[in-house]
Structures are given as structure tokens and as C-alpha cells.
Design an enzyme around this catalytic site. Structure first.
Site, PDB file in Angstrom:
ATOM      1  N   HIS A 304       3.077   5.238  -5.483  1.00  0.00           N
ATOM      2  CA  HIS A 304       4.186   4.412  -5.976  1.00  0.00           C
ATOM      3  C   HIS A 304       5.221   5.321  -6.627  1.00  0.00           C
ATOM      4  O   HIS A 304       4.875   6.328  -7.251  1.00  0.00           O
ATOM      5  CB  HIS A 304       3.667   3.401  -7.017  1.00  0.00           C
ATOM      6  CG  HIS A 304       4.589   2.246  -7.218  1.00  0.00           C
ATOM      7  ND1 HIS A 304       5.669   2.314  -8.037  1.00  0.00           N
ATOM      8  CD2 HIS A 304       4.596   1.010  -6.675  1.00  0.00           C
ATOM      9  CE1 HIS A 304       6.317   1.162  -8.011  1.00  0.00           C
ATOM     10  NE2 HIS A 304       5.685   0.346  -7.187  1.00  0.00           N
ATOM     11  N   ASP A 361      -0.145  -3.560  -2.736  1.00  0.00           N
ATOM     12  CA  ASP A 361      -0.382  -3.919  -1.331  1.00  0.00           C
ATOM     13  C   ASP A 361      -1.783  -3.578  -0.842  1.00  0.00           C
ATOM     14  O   ASP A 361      -2.134  -3.925   0.278  1.00  0.00           O
ATOM     15  CB  ASP A 361       0.645  -3.196  -0.443  1.00  0.00           C
ATOM     16  CG  ASP A 361       2.051  -3.716  -0.702  1.00  0.00           C
ATOM     17  OD1 ASP A 361       2.945  -2.909  -0.982  1.00  0.00           O
ATOM     18  OD2 ASP A 361       2.221  -4.946  -0.659  1.00  0.00           O
TER      19      ASP A 361
HETATM   20  C1  SDX Z   1       5.878  -1.538  -2.903  1.00  0.00           C
HETATM   21  O1  SDX Z   1       9.440   0.166  -5.870  1.00  0.00           O
HETATM   22  C2  SDX Z   1       8.642  -0.791  -6.062  1.00  0.00           C
HETATM   23  O2  SDX Z   1       8.480  -1.278  -7.166  1.00  0.00           O
HETATM   24  C3  SDX Z   1       7.951  -1.336  -4.819  1.00  0.00           C
HETATM   25  C4  SDX Z   1       6.905  -2.403  -5.026  1.00  0.00           C
HETATM   26  C5  SDX Z   1       7.519  -3.700  -5.496  1.00  0.00           C
HETATM   27  O3  SDX Z   1       6.771  -4.521  -6.069  1.00  0.00           O
HETATM   28  O4  SDX Z   1       8.707  -3.957  -5.207  1.00  0.00           O
HETATM   29  O5  SDX Z   1       5.950  -1.974  -5.973  1.00  0.00           O
HETATM   30  C6  SDX Z   1       6.172  -2.735  -3.721  1.00  0.00           C
HETATM   31  O6  SDX Z   1       6.678  -1.189  -2.081  1.00  0.00           O
HETATM   32  C7  SDX Z   1       4.617  -0.756  -3.179  1.00  0.00           C
HETATM   33  C8  SDX Z   1       4.530   0.549  -2.325  1.00  0.00           C
HETATM   34  C9  SDX Z   1       4.028   0.148  -0.953  1.00  0.00           C
HETATM   35  N1  SDX Z   1       4.064   1.282  -0.028  1.00  0.00           N
HETATM   36  C10 SDX Z   1       2.953   1.894   0.398  1.00  0.00           C
HETATM   37  O7  SDX Z   1       1.818   1.618   0.033  1.00  0.00           O
HETATM   38  C11 SDX Z   1       3.209   2.949   1.474  1.00  0.00           C
HETATM   39  C12 SDX Z   1       2.447   4.222   1.119  1.00  0.00           C
HETATM   40  N2  SDX Z   1       3.028   4.807  -0.052  1.00  0.00           N
HETATM   41  C13 SDX Z   1       4.024   5.883   0.157  1.00  0.00           C
HETATM   42  O8  SDX Z   1       4.835   5.735   1.267  1.00  0.00           O
HETATM   43  C14 SDX Z   1       4.689   6.304  -1.142  1.00  0.00           C
HETATM   44  O9  SDX Z   1       3.703   6.425  -2.072  1.00  0.00           O
HETATM   45  C15 SDX Z   1       5.828   5.468  -1.706  1.00  0.00           C
HETATM   46  C16 SDX Z   1       6.897   5.226  -0.699  1.00  0.00           C
HETATM   47  C17 SDX Z   1       5.321   4.155  -2.202  1.00  0.00           C
HETATM   48  C18 SDX Z   1       6.408   6.244  -2.884  1.00  0.00           C
HETATM   49  O10 SDX Z   1       6.983   7.400  -2.360  1.00  0.00           O
HETATM   50  P1  SDX Z   1       7.683   8.497  -3.316  1.00  0.00           P
HETATM   51  O11 SDX Z   1       7.751   8.036  -4.716  1.00  0.00           O
HETATM   52  O12 SDX Z   1       8.959   8.910  -2.635  1.00  0.00           O
HETATM   53  O13 SDX Z   1       6.648   9.663  -3.336  1.00  0.00           O
HETATM   54  P2  SDX Z   1       6.681  10.912  -2.382  1.00  0.00           P
HETATM   55  O14 SDX Z   1       6.837  10.478  -0.959  1.00  0.00           O
HETATM   56  O15 SDX Z   1       7.654  11.884  -2.937  1.00  0.00           O
HETATM   57  O16 SDX Z   1       5.188  11.455  -2.536  1.00  0.00           O
HETATM   58  C19 SDX Z   1       4.854  12.442  -3.460  1.00  0.00           C
HETATM   59  C20 SDX Z   1       3.655  13.181  -2.813  1.00  0.00           C
HETATM   60  C21 SDX Z   1       3.984  13.739  -1.430  1.00  0.00           C
HETATM   61  O17 SDX Z   1       3.142  14.850  -1.238  1.00  0.00           O
HETATM   62  P3  SDX Z   1       3.788  16.366  -1.268  1.00  0.00           P
HETATM   63  O18 SDX Z   1       4.887  16.391  -0.185  1.00  0.00           O
HETATM   64  O19 SDX Z   1       4.395  16.506  -2.679  1.00  0.00           O
HETATM   65  O20 SDX Z   1       2.663  17.305  -1.012  1.00  0.00           O
HETATM   66  O21 SDX Z   1       2.576  12.248  -2.610  1.00  0.00           O
HETATM   67  C22 SDX Z   1       2.322  12.124  -1.210  1.00  0.00           C
HETATM   68  C23 SDX Z   1       3.552  12.637  -0.485  1.00  0.00           C
HETATM   69  O22 SDX Z   1       3.212  13.138   0.826  1.00  0.00           O
HETATM   70  N3  SDX Z   1       2.090  10.699  -0.939  1.00  0.00           N
HETATM   71  C24 SDX Z   1       1.120  10.227  -0.159  1.00  0.00           C
HETATM   72  C25 SDX Z   1       1.228   8.813  -0.228  1.00  0.00           C
HETATM   73  N4  SDX Z   1       2.261   8.482  -1.025  1.00  0.00           N
HETATM   74  C26 SDX Z   1       2.788   9.656  -1.454  1.00  0.00           C
HETATM   75  N5  SDX Z   1       0.179  10.846   0.591  1.00  0.00           N
HETATM   76  C27 SDX Z   1      -0.673  10.033   1.295  1.00  0.00           C
HETATM   77  N6  SDX Z   1      -0.617   8.674   1.263  1.00  0.00           N
HETATM   78  C28 SDX Z   1       0.316   8.039   0.526  1.00  0.00           C
HETATM   79  N7  SDX Z   1       0.355   6.677   0.514  1.00  0.00           N
END
Ligand code: SDX
Length: 425
Positions: A304, A361
């Protein structure tokens, strides 16, 4: 409230940047003076940008805290009905008995949709994704209420808000019925909000006295509450930006539905179930986790932008999941699979170092499946519930003067070129 300034020192000159404090959370720095220095700020993904002030929802990502109008989400989920939470989001506090009765009556007066709206469904293939239908049909509402769209009129803004909250369950159920080739069921206003929705989803003309399981009604209502609002997330920011142009509020909500659909946002609940289907059994978890670490796939339902601790909604969702499956006597192997994924992720340094925890989720799909809702409808559930949050932010924006949202950019394209005729290129 400005108490002190930050300083910007650039090109030998110093600028005061006022620091403002809200009631909770990080203080903010007003950076507008940057323009006087001939600069713009740069913040891809708006990770550290607060474009608005708001009194609706507060999130502390470090503590895993979520407040709606100051009430902790677990207290609301365990004790309030979703429509009471809608009232708090719209008007600032939970309703007393008289206010609750009046609000519920107003919502019940608007649960039906114009009969012409049914014709919008006929343009879609029966196998259209329900979110595609939601975007089209909710946007089409813009064409039906021109007599109540003087946005300077507070009463018009309020009736529009109530109409949207009232009609989303009806439209969502119509999406489901349409994709199944079943006739639409009309709302029955003697039912509660969640009961009415599940009735419209699962009753048929052949079984008009269909009785909704009260355990499922309670779980559905709690799921709506857990999805009601979440500060300036991507879809809420979309609604605010669309609303900042003075656009028709139904069109703004349709824009929010479109933004929510993405798998990084509200589309994640559908993606979690598809991921669990792909993994199949607990024996395949270790291999899947290696794919995640190789960045071939993401662990959907984890991570998140704001929560770097447990998403408090995920905890309540997991409790509700256990309650529903126990009550229905369902032993869903996908729950065991999800719990194994969570166990490994919470122990594995790759996830721990990145502060990756289950979000709202991760478990919601397992409950929705137990209720009988197909995976393709999961994000529709999210949109239905989030409409109260979206429209509350739209109302908050309209409650005081606002300017059109118009971000700038760092341009990295070509510098000025001279036109060359085709024959000379
Ligand atoms: C919702 O914003 C809100 O409030 C949204 C929400 C709401 O109520 O409105 O809470 C609802 O959208 C919840 C989130 C649902 N999405 C997912 O579950 C999809 C999977 N999650 C990711 O796509 C991600 O965690 C996000 C999009 C939710 C957040 O992305 P960020 O904040 O841009 O984080 P990032 O991509 O910069 O990640 C930081 C690191 C990275 O690794 P490095 O490149 O630093 O080595 O964490 C890793 C990412 O690759 N990472 C994950 C991951 N999420 C982040 N690795 C594996 N699986 C994941 N799910």
C-alpha cells in the site's frame, strides 16, 4: 494554521515557505512561493503532495490507523450500519435517531432508476465486464437529472449525493443480472440497504419472495463500510479533479469508477482471486513467491502507498471472512491458501523490508465468493461502497471556493524546431 516557515534557498535567494498544521498527521509546506523563484515542484505519483485539506478521513500509515470523521474504522465496522457511515461522511458525524430515520427514508425514495436507463444495458454484450457497464450506465445518469444540477444550489448537491448512494446497489445488481441474462429485480424498500442489494442480485421473478441470509446481509454491510472512503486515493483524486472543472457529478463518479478499475487500485480484489486460482494449491506457494521476488508478478492484495503496517481494514475483513465461512459451513481451500501466502510474506525479508502487508483487497474476495458474488463483480462492490466517499469529497470541495486542478510538468521533449517540408525530410 501557519506557525513557522520552511526556507528555500535557490539561486542565491531565500524564500519563506509557510508551514501549516492540520489536526492530525504531517504538517504541510505551502510551496507556492517556488514559482516566484521560477521553479515548479516535482513529485511523480503524488507521494508527498497534499493538493487539498479535508476533514473526512484520516490515515496514519505507520500506525495502521484509519478514521472516518474521527471514528476508528473497526468501531464503525463492528457497530454502525453502512448508511450511518455514509451520513457521517456526508454531514460530519453519525446521525441521531431522527436524522437516521430521515436519511434512510431519503435514500429509500431514490433506489429506483429511470426505466429508460434499462436500455443502456442493451448496448453491451452479455459477457461485457460489469465495470465497463458501470462506467457507462452511471455516466449516463448525467442525462436524467438536469432539473437538479445547479451545482451552486446546496439542495441540488445534496439530492445528487443521495441519488448516487441510493442507486448504486440497483445499478450494480442490474449489471450482474444483465451478464447472466436474467431479468432485473426492482428494489424493495422494506429491506435494509445491503439486504435490498443482495435481494436484487439473487431473487428472480420465479422466486420473488427470496429470503436473504441475515449472516450475508451483515457481512455485506460491513464490507461496504470497509470500502466507504480512504482519503485522497487515486479514484477519489480523480473525482475531485473532474469535479474541479465544474463537471456533472454523475460524470465525476463515472470517472472515479474508471480509475478504481485498475489492478493497482480497486481491481486488486478481482486480481487476488485470479492469483489464488493460478497458484492452485498450498504446495505451489513457494514457487509463486520466488516469481514475486524475481519481480515477474506482484503479490496482489499486498502492499500500500500509505500503510507501511497492517491495513486496519484487512484485519476486520479477515475476521469477517472467518465468521461468514463458519456460519455457512464453508471450508474454502482458497482461504487456507491465502493464509499461507500471508504467513510466508510476513516472515520473508523480501516483503518485510518493503513493508508489504495485506491490504483491504486481500481477503475481501473470499467473502464475496462465499456470498455468491462472481469475481468479475468484485470491483463493482468496491465502486458501490466507495461512491459515498467519492461524493463526500465532491461535496466537501463544493462547500468552499475551489480552483480547477491543473498540474504542471517537467518537459523533456524536443526544443524548438523549424518546420521541414515533406519532400525535404
Ligand atoms: C487499494 O490508495 C489507497 O488508499 C487505495 C485503497 C483505497 O481504499 O482506496 O487502499 C485501495 O487500491 C489497495 C491497494 C490494492 N492494490 C494491490 O493490492 C496491488 C498490489 N500492490 C501494489 O501494486 C502496490 O503495493 C501498490 C500499488 C498498492 C502501492 O505501490 P507503491 O506505493 O507505488 O509502492 P512501490 O510500487 O513503489 O513498491 C515499493 C517496493 C517495490 O520494490 P523495489 O522496486 O523497491 O525493490 O515494494 C514492491 C515494489 O516492487 N511491491 C511489491 C508489491 N507492492 C509493492 N512487490 C510484490 N507484490 C506487491 N503487491
Amino acid at each position: 494554521m501557519t506557525e513557522k516557515n520552511a526556507k528555500l534557498l535557490v539561486d542565491g535567494k531565500e524564500y519563506d515557505l509557510p508551514i501549516m498544521n492540520g489536526t492530525l498527521g504531517n504538517p504541510v509546506i505551502d510551496v507556492s512561493a517556488v514559482q516566484q523563484a521560477g521553479y515548479w515542484t516535482y513529485d511523480p505519483g503524488f507521494k508527498v503532495t497534499a493538493p487539498v485539506e479535508s476533514a473526512i478521513t484520516f490515515i496514519d500509515g505507520g500506525k495502521g490507523q484509519l478514521l472516518h470523521r474521527g471514528y476508528p474504522i473497526d468501531q464503525l465496522a463492528d457497530n454502525a450500519e453502512y448508511l450511518e457511515v455514509c451520513y457521517a461522511l456526508l454531514y460530519g458525524d453519525l446521525p441521531n435517531k431522527a436524522q437516521k430515520d430521515e436519511f434512510y427514508a431519503k435514500v429509500q425514495a431514490h433506489t429506483a432508476v429511470h426505466d429508460q436507463l434499462r436500455k443502456f444495458f442493451e448496448g453491451f454484450r452479455r459477457d461485457a465486464h460489469p465495470m465497463a457497464i458501470m462506467i457507462g450506465v452511471v455516466g449516463a445518469l448525467s442525462a436524467f437529472y438536469h432539473n437538479d444540477l445547479d451545482l451552486s444550489d446546496e439542495e441540488h448537491r445534496e439530492v445528487t449525493s443521495i441519488r448516487l448512494i441510493a442507486k448504486m446497489p440497483t445499478i450494480a445488481a442490474m449489471c450482474y443480472k444483465y451478464t447472466r441474462g436474467e431479468p432485473f429485480m426492482y428494489p424493495r424498500n422494506s429491506f435494509s440497504y445491503a439486504e435490498n442489494f443482495l435481494y436484487m442480485m439473487f431473487a428472480t421473478p420465479a422466486d420473488p419472495e427470496y429470503k436473504v441470509n441475515p449472516v450475508l446481509v451483515k457481512a455485506m454491510d460491513k464490507i461496504f463500510t470497509l470500502h466507504a472512503d480512504h482519503e485522497q486515493n487515486a479514484s477519489t483524486s480523480t473525482v475531485r479533479l473532474a469535479g474541479s472543472t465544474g463537471a456533472n457529478p454523475y460524470a465525476c463518479i463515472s470517472a472515479g469508477i474508471g480509475a478504481l478499475w485498475g489492478p493497482s487500485h480497486g481491481g486488486a480484489n478481482e486480481a487476488v482471486l485470479n492469483m489464488l486460482d493460478e497458484i492452485g494449491t498450498v504446495e505451489n506457494v513457494a514457487e509463486f513467491m520466488e516469481k514475486v521476488k524475481r519481480r515477474e508478478v506482484k503479490l496482489m492484495g499486498f502492499g500500500h502507498r500509505v500503510y507501511k503496517n497492517f491495513d486496519p481494514r484487512a484485519k476486520v475483513m479477515k475476521e469477517t471472512c472467518d465468521e461468514v465461512l463458519d456460519a455457512l459451513g464453508i471450508d474454502d481451500p482458497q482461504l487456507e491458501l491465502a493464509m499461507e501466502l500471508e504467513r510466508i510474506a510476513l516472515e520473508d525479508p523480501y516483503f518485510v523490508e518493503r513493508n508489504l502487508y495485506p491490504n483491504v483487497d486481500f481477503y475481501s474476495g473470499i467473502i464475496l465468493k462465499a456470498i455468491g458474488i462472481p469475481t468479475s463483480m468484485f470491483t463493482v462492490m468496491f465502486a458501490l461502497a466507495r461512491t459515498s466517499g467519492w461524493i463526500s469529497h465532491w461535496l466537501e470541495m463544493h462547500s468552499s471556493p475551489f480552483k480547477i486542478g491543473r498540474p504542471r510538468q517537467m518537459y523533456t521533449g524536443e526544443t524548438e524546431r523549424t518546420f521541414v517540408k515533406l519532400e525535404d525530410r
